[in-house]
Structure formats: C-alpha cells, structure tokens
Motif scaffolding. Sequence first.
Motif, PDB file in Angstrom:
ATOM      1  N   THR A   1       8.641  79.101 -90.157  1.00 21.91           N
ATOM      2  CA  THR A   1       7.450  78.438 -89.630  1.00 21.91           C
ATOM      3  C   THR A   1       7.068  78.991 -88.260  1.00 21.91           C
ATOM      4  O   THR A   1       5.910  79.365 -88.020  1.00 21.91           O
ATOM      5  CB  THR A   1       7.685  76.921 -89.526  1.00 21.91           C
ATOM      6  OG1 THR A   1       7.947  76.382 -90.828  1.00 21.91           O
ATOM      7  CG2 THR A   1       6.466  76.224 -88.937  1.00 21.91           C
TER       8      THR A   1
ATOM      9  N   GLU B   1       3.707  81.196 -87.109  1.00 26.30           N
ATOM     10  CA  GLU B   1       2.755  80.684 -86.127  1.00 26.30           C
ATOM     11  C   GLU B   1       2.697  81.585 -84.894  1.00 26.30           C
ATOM     12  O   GLU B   1       1.627  81.742 -84.288  1.00 26.30           O
ATOM     13  CB  GLU B   1       3.135  79.257 -85.744  1.00 26.30           C
ATOM     14  CG  GLU B   1       2.955  78.274 -86.886  1.00 26.30           C
ATOM     15  CD  GLU B   1       3.372  76.862 -86.549  1.00 26.30           C
ATOM     16  OE1 GLU B   1       2.939  75.931 -87.248  1.00 26.30           O
ATOM     17  OE2 GLU B   1       4.142  76.679 -85.575  1.00 26.30           O
TER      18      GLU B   1
ATOM     19  N   LYS C   1       7.336  73.194 -96.364  1.00 21.71           N
ATOM     20  CA  LYS C   1       6.456  73.312 -95.202  1.00 21.71           C
ATOM     21  C   LYS C   1       6.404  74.757 -94.703  1.00 21.71           C
ATOM     22  O   LYS C   1       5.324  75.302 -94.421  1.00 21.71           O
ATOM     23  CB  LYS C   1       6.936  72.397 -94.087  1.00 21.71           C
ATOM     24  CG  LYS C   1       6.177  72.589 -92.770  1.00 21.71           C
ATOM     25  CD  LYS C   1       6.839  71.867 -91.611  1.00 21.71           C
ATOM     26  CE  LYS C   1       6.168  72.232 -90.292  1.00 21.71           C
ATOM     27  NZ  LYS C   1       6.820  71.585 -89.134  1.00 21.71           N
TER      28      LYS C   1
ATOM     29  N   THR D   1       3.206  77.232 -94.801  1.00 20.53           N
ATOM     30  CA  THR D   1       2.662  77.744 -93.539  1.00 20.53           C
ATOM     31  C   THR D   1       2.542  79.260 -93.585  1.00 20.53           C
ATOM     32  O   THR D   1       1.488  79.830 -93.248  1.00 20.53           O
ATOM     33  CB  THR D   1       3.561  77.325 -92.369  1.00 20.53           C
ATOM     34  OG1 THR D   1       3.628  75.892 -92.301  1.00 20.53           O
ATOM     35  CG2 THR D   1       3.024  77.866 -91.049  1.00 20.53           C
TER      36      THR D   1
ATOM     37  N   GLU E   1       6.021  65.725 -95.044  1.00 22.20           N
ATOM     38  CA  GLU E   1       5.455  66.774 -94.194  1.00 22.20           C
ATOM     39  C   GLU E   1       5.231  68.053 -94.983  1.00 22.20           C
ATOM     40  O   GLU E   1       4.216  68.741 -94.801  1.00 22.20           O
ATOM     41  CB  GLU E   1       6.385  67.045 -93.011  1.00 22.20           C
ATOM     42  CG  GLU E   1       5.815  68.056 -92.027  1.00 22.20           C
ATOM     43  CD  GLU E   1       6.723  68.317 -90.846  1.00 22.20           C
ATOM     44  OE1 GLU E   1       6.218  68.456 -89.723  1.00 22.20           O
ATOM     45  OE2 GLU E   1       7.958  68.384 -91.056  1.00 22.20           O
TER      46      GLU E   1
ATOM     47  N   THR F   1       1.538  69.807 -95.604  1.00 25.62           N
ATOM     48  CA  THR F   1       1.280  71.205 -95.267  1.00 25.62           C
ATOM     49  C   THR F   1       0.786  71.979 -96.474  1.00 25.62           C
ATOM     50  O   THR F   1      -0.150  72.788 -96.371  1.00 25.62           O
ATOM     51  CB  THR F   1       2.563  71.858 -94.712  1.00 25.62           C
ATOM     52  OG1 THR F   1       3.093  71.055 -93.652  1.00 25.62           O
ATOM     53  CG2 THR F   1       2.276  73.254 -94.184  1.00 25.62           C
TER      54      THR F   1
ATOM     55  N   GLN G   1      -2.841  71.698 -97.402  1.00 26.58           N
ATOM     56  CA  GLN G   1      -3.764  72.482 -96.586  1.00 26.58           C
ATOM     57  C   GLN G   1      -3.866  73.934 -97.057  1.00 26.58           C
ATOM     58  O   GLN G   1      -4.706  74.687 -96.562  1.00 26.58           O
ATOM     59  CB  GLN G   1      -3.324  72.438 -95.118  1.00 26.58           C
ATOM     60  CG  GLN G   1      -3.425  71.040 -94.518  1.00 26.58           C
ATOM     61  CD  GLN G   1      -2.874  70.985 -93.116  1.00 26.58           C
ATOM     62  OE1 GLN G   1      -3.477  71.486 -92.172  1.00 26.58           O
ATOM     63  NE2 GLN G   1      -1.711  70.366 -92.971  1.00 26.58           N
ATOM     64  N   CYS G   2      -3.008  74.309 -98.004  1.00 23.34           N
ATOM     65  CA  CYS G   2      -3.135  75.622 -98.647  1.00 23.34           C
ATOM     66  C   CYS G   2      -4.049  75.544 -99.858  1.00 23.34           C
ATOM     67  O   CYS G   2      -4.886  76.422-100.071  1.00 23.34           O
ATOM     68  CB  CYS G   2      -1.760  76.133 -99.097  1.00 23.34           C
ATOM     69  SG  CYS G   2      -0.597  76.412 -97.774  1.00 23.34           S
TER      70      CYS G   2
ATOM     71  N   GLN H   1      -8.891  78.151 -90.671  1.00 19.49           N
ATOM     72  CA  GLN H   1      -7.448  78.343 -90.536  1.00 19.49           C
ATOM     73  C   GLN H   1      -7.072  79.707 -89.974  1.00 19.49           C
ATOM     74  O   GLN H   1      -5.904  80.072 -89.973  1.00 19.49           O
ATOM     75  CB  GLN H   1      -6.779  78.134 -91.904  1.00 19.49           C
ATOM     76  CG  GLN H   1      -6.944  76.712 -92.433  1.00 19.49           C
ATOM     77  CD  GLN H   1      -6.284  76.508 -93.791  1.00 19.49           C
ATOM     78  OE1 GLN H   1      -6.133  77.454 -94.556  1.00 19.49           O
ATOM     79  NE2 GLN H   1      -5.893  75.278 -94.075  1.00 19.49           N
TER      80      GLN H   1
ATOM     81  N   LEU I   1      -6.103  69.958 -88.879  1.00 17.49           N
ATOM     82  CA  LEU I   1      -5.730  69.894 -90.283  1.00 17.49           C
ATOM     83  C   LEU I   1      -6.983  70.154 -91.098  1.00 17.49           C
ATOM     84  O   LEU I   1      -8.018  69.503 -90.877  1.00 17.49           O
ATOM     85  CB  LEU I   1      -5.152  68.527 -90.656  1.00 17.49           C
ATOM     86  CG  LEU I   1      -3.740  68.193 -90.157  1.00 17.49           C
ATOM     87  CD1 LEU I   1      -3.768  67.782 -88.686  1.00 17.49           C
ATOM     88  CD2 LEU I   1      -3.127  67.077 -90.997  1.00 17.49           C
TER      89      LEU I   1
END
Length: 700
Positions: A294, A298, A441, A445, A499, A503, A506-507, A637, A645
């Motif tokens: 993760t 990021e 998650k 991500t 969580e 996540t 959101q994909c 994104q 989000l």
Amino acid sequence: MSATSETVHSNALIHETSPYLQQHANNPVHWYPWGEEALRLAREQDKPILLSVGYSACHWCHVMAHESFEDPETAQVMNELFINIKVDREERPDLDKIYQMAHQILTRRAGGWPLTMFLTPDAHYPFFGGTYFPKEPRFNLPAFKNILYRVAEFYRQNRHGIVEQCQQLAQAIEYHDTPRTEGVSITTISPELLNTARQQIEQSFDSEWGGFSKAPKFPHLTNVERLFHHYHITAHQENPDEDGLQIAMHTLTRMALGGIYDQVGGGFCRYSVDDYWMIPHFEKMLYDNAPFLTIYSEAWQLAKIPLYKQVAQATADWVLREMQLSEGGFYSTLDADSEGVEGKFYVWTPEEIKGLLSPELYAPFAYQFGLNRPANFEETHWHLFGWHDREAVAVKFDLSLEEVNARLDKALAILFQAREQRVHPQRDEKILTAWNGMMIKALATAGRIFKRTDYIHAAEQSLNFIRSTLWKNGKLLATYKDGKAHLNAYLDDYAFLIEGILTLLQCRWNNSDYAFMLELVDVLLHEFEDKEKGGFFFTGNHHEQLIARLKPLADEAIPSGNGVAAVVLGRLGHLLGNDEYLRAAARTVNIALPAIEQIAYAHNTLLLAVEDYLFPPQLIIIRADAKHLAEWQAVCQHDYAPQRLCFAIPNHLSEPLTGVLANCKPQGEAVAYICHGYQCSAPIHSLTALEEALQAYEMG
C-alpha cells in the motif's frame, strides 16, 4: 513418519489446523491446544499451566522447540509438573494480547515470541513468565529445566501470595487497558494532535539510514503514512511539510535498497537486526507485506519515483506467485529458515553469482550490491544490500540509466531462476481473515494506481474466498486450513475486511460486495462496540470469557483495529448519511483521546480518524455508461488524495444503494456528484467541469 511412530509420539495437537501447532504434534511434551480439556485437567490435577505462545515463522520458537520441547528429559519434567498448552498467536491473538500485556506488567519489559507464561490452574492468571529460555544457562538466562523446577516449587509453597499477586495483576490489566476519559470531549479535539505526532516522528527519525528506531529496526509504516497525510494537509493549506515528506521518502528509499527487501524475489522481511536495513530476520509475513504494498504504491503516486513502482509491483507479484491459494485466499507466512538454517535460501557467494552472470552483467551488479566488500552474513556469505542506487551505477560505469536498468533486471532474473532451484522456506498455509483483509486493501490500491487488473482480480478472489468459506451463519470465522474454518473472528477480522472491501469498491463497483460490507458493519457494531463507553473490544460478545476483555488502541505490528474501525465507520457514515456509524466513530476517537495525547505517534491509525473528524473526506460519486465510466474515474484517482473516495457506479445499477449513493441518480451518459462533509455540490455533467472542480478543491 510411520503410523506406529505417530501413534507413540503424537500429542493432542495432532488434529489441529495450525501449522505451528502441527510442528509440535510429535513432541514428547504432552501438549494440548487451549480449550476445555486442558483447562479441566489443570483444575482437576491442581497443576499450573505452562502456556507457550509462538508462530510457525518464528526463529527463536524453533530454537526453543529443538532444544527443549524435543528433548525427552525436559519433556518429562514438563509433563510431570505442568499442564502444557501450546498456542498459535496468529490464530489466537486474543490470548496473545492478554498474556503479552501480563508479561509486560510482571517483568516490566516488552515480551515477544516464544512467550512462556505459567498460569494458575483455576483463574488462568500468570504468576511468572518470560520469552525464550535456553536448555542450558546462557545469554544471562537460566536453564529451562531449572526454571521449571523452581516455578513448580514456588507454586506449591506460595499459594496465598500467588492469589494476591493475581488480584494485583487483574487490577493492573484493567487500569492499563481502560482509558480515562474524564473531562475529555471530542468537541475539543484540535489539529495539534496531528502536529504532535509529526514532531514525535521526527524526533525518532534516523537521519542517516531512515526509519524510526535503532536495531532491531522495524518498518513502522504507520509513521510514513502519517507523514504522507501531514504533507497532503499542509500542501492543501499552501504550507507543504517538505521536511516531513523527505523523512518518509528517505526511509522508503533506504528500505527499498536494503536487505529487508528481497532484491531477487520481491516482498519484505519482518525487520532488520541492524541499524542499516542490511540483514533482516528473514521471515516474510502477509501482514507486513500488505501495508508495504500500500505505502509504496501511494509513494509512487505522490512522488513518481521509479524505485517505488518497481518495489510495489515486485512485492505484489511475489504475493500472487507464492502466497495465494488457487481458490483465492492468501497464506500467512514464509519461514525464516530453510534446511534448518535462517536465511540460507536468500544468501549468496560472489563465486556463485560470477558463475551465473556474464562479466558485463556481473560488474554493475557487484558494484550495486557490494560483492567486493566483506561478507555481511555469517562471515562467509553475502545478503544483497544496495550500497548504491541505479543512478550511481550508471555514473560509475558511464552507462545510460536505461542500460543499467536492463542489465540489473536481467541479472536479477537470472539469480531468481537459480534461486528457485534451492530448498524453499516452509510456508504457513493457514488463511487468516484479518490479514487477507489487509491484502485485499493493498492489492486494490496497487491495482487502481498502476492500472493492474490482475491485482484487482486477485483481491476479488480473496474476498470471494472469505465470503464462501469464512462467513458462516452471519458471522466471520478467523482462520481456515485444509477445508476447516473455525474460531470466532476478532475485531481486526471485521475492521480490516470492511476496509478492504471499501477500497476494492473504489476500483470497481459491485452491489454484492457493497451489501456484504454493510452486513459486516452491522456485526461489528452489535458484537464488538462498547455501547456504554465507546470503542471496540478485541473479542465479540459471544467469545469465551478470558481473564480480560481488551480494547486495544495503539498500533502494534499491525494497525489498531479500533483505529481502522473508526476510520471506516466515519467514512461510511458520510457516504451513507448514517448517524449511527458517525457516532460510533466519534465515541472511539473520544475514548482514545487521553492515550493519543500521552503518545500521539503510537496511535497513528486512530489519528486518521481524528483527521477525518477535523477535515471530513471528499466523496465523489460517478454515474456513467460503460463508455465513460473508467475515463471519469481515472480523472478523480490520478493524484495522491488520501481524503478522497471515488465510487464509479454503472448507470444500470440501482438497488440496493442507500444514503447519499441512492440520491446520486444517473443523468445522461455521465454525471459526477462531489460531497464534502455534510453537503454536496450540484451535479457535474462534463469531464472538464469535473477537472476544474477537483483543482479548485485542492487549491482550497
């Protein structure tokens, strides 16, 4: 092993699913798993309990097993004087957390594994304990057999004193684990908590080698995450914390070049035994590699440093290659040892590498990884450690960076193929719900940031596996192996899986996953929340009664379950307009405030919930047809925006959307709704207008 020898030597662990317990099933020690049979025998025979807690990839657990638990003389003493219970801390974190805390209170020093505790046979309170004890006196430690005799004699001769000590221990545990909230109110919460954590992180920073401690050196990735968030907030306020960002980046770069990272095969080891990230404790844990994946994903999104992308993708590829069950779930750990030797699988000699690489490949490789320097592992072997980055290699050999990348990548691929022929470390193949939630998650991500559909698919497979095998009768189970799922799930199982799903949504949107997530939230609130004082217990209402019911707040080896629960409930509360979720998140932060004020950076995950309270998240709902959905989502994104989000929902989906989602109706080919806190903007009907709205938000 023959059937006869198994019959002679097996103990009560023989039918357990835990690989760690199975490793001890043929010890001459009469081991029992934690359960009613062992506890009843202790009461009936009035023998103290010898509780031994460890896990399959633990090096010193193996050492103590070989020295003492496999020794017939030591086993005879254990069997005569104690009821012996073996616990896998990964399957029973409830027991591990309680007795680690008790060890710390009794001995005034941190515990670890193996954990060795001696308990009363009736109330199960510990009256003596330690970690590793050698077979013979060394390391300033007494011999284990001597400990056994002395503890048993102490128990026989000091029963009244032990009762008094246990009463004091019970009070100490309650005091230690019950936050004091008098005079504290969430309405008085201040951004100074975030500033305090930032300052504490810098005070612990190793400016030369990165990281936040001396050896043994752990990654402390929640510190890096805190620094990323702090940078983003201050940049939004036009005063970016560049120093904090550099602390984070320097730490990530040193770890990526170091020996804690598997330069050949990807993935990270548990920690470094030195200050330099050079020689790790070689075990690889799923729960470490999930946050590593993760944070490096990021970090690349934030800084676009190629090394971070390389490390993130190699780590994800290692997970998919070596840690995923064909049905979808992720295994737990790889051992530190192979062929009985820690690190043997990973280390090299220059002669081996010279025999594999051509001269034009060997020269830059040897320079980068210090093969011309003295051996760094057991005086005869080299563990790969990046003394120079690739840019320095290019300068040294007067090559383009592209050529250096090509040569080093080819060399690493050759070494990988050669290493594959070695005896691999043993793998603990149990599936743990919480750790799979963390990896869902992480892969979601990485898949979103790098546009890797294979990562997203792997996350989906894990979620489907958990739902089909570990979700029974409306409740989660904690562990699965060899067709058997069992043990009541813990707070971390619910919080981390929620969580992970949030996540993953959101994909790509999935109504079924959305509905499952809300079912999990419902169980989390009804089974784990302390309705009276706030926060969440580690065990559910229907869990067996232990000597304490803990409510852990601080981050440990993994993020705080209370912190993750507060974050996801706060964000879902805003997304769905659900006041119950928002109140539960606020109560959790409220009960944690005294602990956060005492040592802020030990509670970085809870500080994410504090951050969301102070700066409510930005929610973007996109409704679009198939032609426009991905394009609009990508715009939202593209940049690092931890407070954002984005959910892209196809136009043809409707039920069972609720709350704010239900109000975000399709309008034509594509429309976006941007909500911040408790208010939403007017619908946005063009991609250009969406880009302008996002830019205006980032500029404050």
